[in-house]
Scaffold this active site. Structure first.
Site, short mmCIF file in Angstrom:
data_model
loop_
_atom_site.label_atom_id
_atom_site.label_comp_id
_atom_site.label_asym_id
_atom_site.label_seq_id
_atom_site.Cartn_x
_atom_site.Cartn_y
_atom_site.Cartn_z
N ASP A 99 0.80 -1.23 0.00
CA ASP A 99 0.00 0.00 0.00
C ASP A 99 0.84 1.28 0.00
OD1 ASP A 99 1.08 0.06 2.51
OD2 ASP A 99 -0.82 0.40 3.55
N TYR B 220 10.68 4.27 1.65
CA TYR B 220 11.47 3.24 2.34
C TYR B 220 12.95 3.28 1.97
CZ TYR B 220 7.70 0.83 4.73
OH TYR B 220 6.68 0.52 5.60
#
Ligand code: NAD
Ligand code: G6P
Ligand code: MN
Length: 441
Positions: free
Chosen positions: A170, A264
């Site tokens: 997501d 990330y």
């Protein structure tokens, strides 16, 4: 219209109530006749199960609902399994985060040593639920968002190559919502090009349906603010620590201004900064246990106590509607364009065929068809090659029960400074994961 029978694996997840509410909200787009929760922790699941039973009696009395720890009851006669299990639960997430930090290395759910440790646990749990699904409903599709998705996807490729498991994340969905706000558009009207691995990738294009390119406009904004936006459109990633993450995208862009980064990447490009800004005694696991987990389970207990969910504390997780989009793509052959984690097979021209990559796909009733993203530059390619090799080594270590390969995986991770530190962390992780990992030789 056909009505579907669905099992949620990991019924006791903090995300279950929000996802069930989201599915109710989308019931006309994706009609259901049966919904079952399945978990291997009956007590944890029962709290959410009992509360959802009350809520569903009030809001969807025709939907057959149950919760169980029995695989046969759970997986029999199912069209879809939505999977969000966390093997070892929050107790082990906390260890995944704190053990590496003790050695001066980032402690994160899916990146670095923590992600590797979680991966070694998740493979067993994932194989278990895939096998249940195939035993009781051979035609069922699993829509998996259990983490660490990159390692789970590689394990599926190697160990269950013919299983109908779709791996999805997501984070790109959430970040695209932020981008859409930056340019004043509806996320539904945007189409992206993207390449990478899960939690490790870049957007190369963000266009509207008329073909207008927005990447320069978004880049200008991100160079100043990261992905921090005024109105919060990405409801899942809201806590203060997430705000820091959105902001940090600014520094990711600085090092590589060509493409828009997945947030990330900060764990790989700025690990020293991340370690310096971590509290070794209070990590994200603690934040979630004291935040989302407490809120969701308190809301459930309140609903049970009052016997009604009217004005109850469960909220629709509208950001998770991509799960319904994916189920619809399979069920109704909608050819939805979505980012999925799939076997490369040429989608990224200069990257190994057998790497599990994250790229845009057209999803129809046979599953995802990856869209070719062409050749990628050496900077991204080498980072990705290093990381994908870590992921492959973890799965090899699991299969071969090899200490050596897991040590290599940790040593190769860009988050770990040396083979010595890798070994120290590995030995601590082995001790902490005795109940979950295969024994290594
Ligand atoms: P959680 O600990 O609240 O819930 C996970 C549940 O899975 C627990 O109830 C646990 O008992 C159950 N479980 C563990 N092993 C099991 C097994 N073998 N069989 C059946 N059930 C099992 O965790 P959470 O924070 O709600 O997250 C759930 C999962 O979703 C995690 O893997 C998390 O990383 C993942 N997640 C993924 C994305 C994504 O983008 N891919 C987004 C959010 C969360
Ligand atoms: C994002 C990622 C997920 C991850 C989650 C962690 O949504 O895409 O893969 O599980 O963040 O969020 P949390 O709130 O549990 O730290
Ligand atoms: Mn994810």
């Amino acid at each position: 219209m056909k009505k579907f029978s669905v099992v949620i694996a990991g019924g006791g997840s903090t995300f279950t109530p929000g996802i069930v509410m989201m599915m109710l909200d989308n019931i006309e787009r994706f009609p259901m006749r049966e919904l079952v929760l399945y978990d291997n922790d009956g007590d944890r699941q029962a709290v959410l199960g009992e509360a959802l039973e009350i809520l569903l009696k009030e809001q969807a009395p025709d939907l057959k609902f149950s919760y169980t720890t029995d695989p046969e009851e759970a997986f029999m006669d199912k069209d879809f399994c939505m999977a969000h299990i966390r093997v070892g639960k929050y107790e082990m997430r906390e260890k995944d985060e704190k053990i590496p930090l003790r050695h001066g290395v980032i402690g994160q759910e899916t990146c670095g040593p923590g992600g590797i440790a979680y991966g070694m646990r998740s493979i067993t749990g994932m194989l278990e639920i895939i096998d249940h699904m195939e035993t009781y409903s051979p035609d069922c599709w699993m829509l998996n968002y259990s983490n660490p998705a990159a390692i789970v996807a590689e394990a599926c490729r190697v160990l269950r190559p013919n299983s109908k498991v779709l791996n999805i994340c997501d984070m790109p969905v959430g970040t695209l919502r932020r981008m859409s706000q930056i340019i004043g558009k509806d996320p539904q009207d945007l189409e992206v090009r993207y390449f990478g691995l899960n939690h490790f990738g870049w957007w190369t294009s963000v266009k509207d349906k008329e073909g207008h390119e927005y990447i320069d406009q978004i880049r200008e904004y991100v160079a100043e603010n990261g992905y921090l936006t005024q109105i919060e459109v990405d409801t899942q990633h809201m806590d203060q620590s997430w705000q820091e993450t959105h902001k940090k995208a600014k520094d990711l862009l600085a090092v590589n201004p060509r493409y828009l980064p997945n947030t990330y990447l900060k764990y790989y490009l700025y690990p020293d900064y991340e370690v310096a800004h971590s509290d070794r005694n209070y990590t994200r696991a603690n934040e979630v246990m004291n935040g989302r987990e407490k809120e969701v389970f308190t809301a459930a207990r309140n609903i049970i106590e009052k016997g009604t969910a009217v004005d109850g504390g469960f909220h629709i997780d509208s950001h998770a509607s991509f799960i319904v989009d994916l189920a619809r793509a399979i069920a109704f052959n909608t050819h939805e364009r979505m980012l999925m984690i799939v076997e490369n097979n040429g989608a990224i021209a200069n990257f190994p065929d057998d790497a599990m990559v994250e790229v845009p796909c057209i999803v129809g009733n046979d599953g995802p068809e990856p869209l070719a993203q062409g050749k990628i530059p050496a900077f991204e390619q080498s980072l990705m090659f290093q990381q994908v090799t870590v992921e492959k080594l973890v799965v090899e270590a699991y299969v071969e029960q090899s200490y050596q390969k897991l040590w290599q995986a940790l040593t190769l991770s860009k988050t770990v400074p040396s083979a010595k530190v890798a070994k120290d962390i590995l030995d601590d992780l082995i001790a902490a994961n005795k109940a979950y990992w295969p024994e290594l030789h």
